[in-house]
Motif scaffolding. Structure first.
Motif: not given
Ligand code: ZN
Length: 139
Positions: A26, A29, A40, A43
């Motif tokens: 990701c 994050c 993801c 997040c």
């Molecule tokens: Zn993420």
């Protein structure tokens, strides 16, 4: 390295056949997923990028399987020759399911959790039936 392939199990499998263990990372994050995920779970970000794993890790869990699916029986695995299916914690911190090779499935007591492992790509079958399986062996 820019890869245009979708973050799917199909792509994961394709990379395995090219002897690459790939995950998705990701960009928001930094969470890492192998097999890859398009979204993801931490997040909910959708900006992913391909990351190649080094292919080293350690054994986190395993099972010795005496009665496997037909394609494993065809490979010569049975009650007397169980194969080992495991969970490998990669150096990158991701856990992947894999076959564990070069260990004796009939002696589970001799197989130790945390054994250092290195990736081994198993190419089985011929032509259209060929498939690559993710496996690891002791380092
Ligand atoms: Zn993420």
């Amino acid at each position: 390295m820019v890869e245009e392939r979708p973050f799917s199990d199909f792509s994961y499998q394709q990379f395995l056949s090219e002897e690459k263990l790939m995950g998705s990372k990701c960009q928001k994050c930094g969470a890492l997923f192998a097999p890859p995920r398009p979204i993801c779970i931490k997040c909910h970000g959708t900006e992913m990028e391909w990351v190649e794993m080094k292919g080293r890790g350690k054994l986190a869990a395993f099972t010795c399987i005496a009665i496997g699916p037909p394609f494993m029986i065809e490979q010569g695995y049975d009650r007397k020759h169980p194969y080992v299916s495991g969970v490998v914690e990669l150096e990158e911190g991701v856990r992947v399911d894999a076959r564990i090779e070069e260990v004796d499935g009939s002696k589970p007591e001799a197989i130790k959790i945390s054994t250092p492992l290195v990736v081994k790509f198993l190419h089985l079958g011929e032509g259209e039936n060929s498939r690559t399986f993710l496996a690891f062996r002791p380092l």
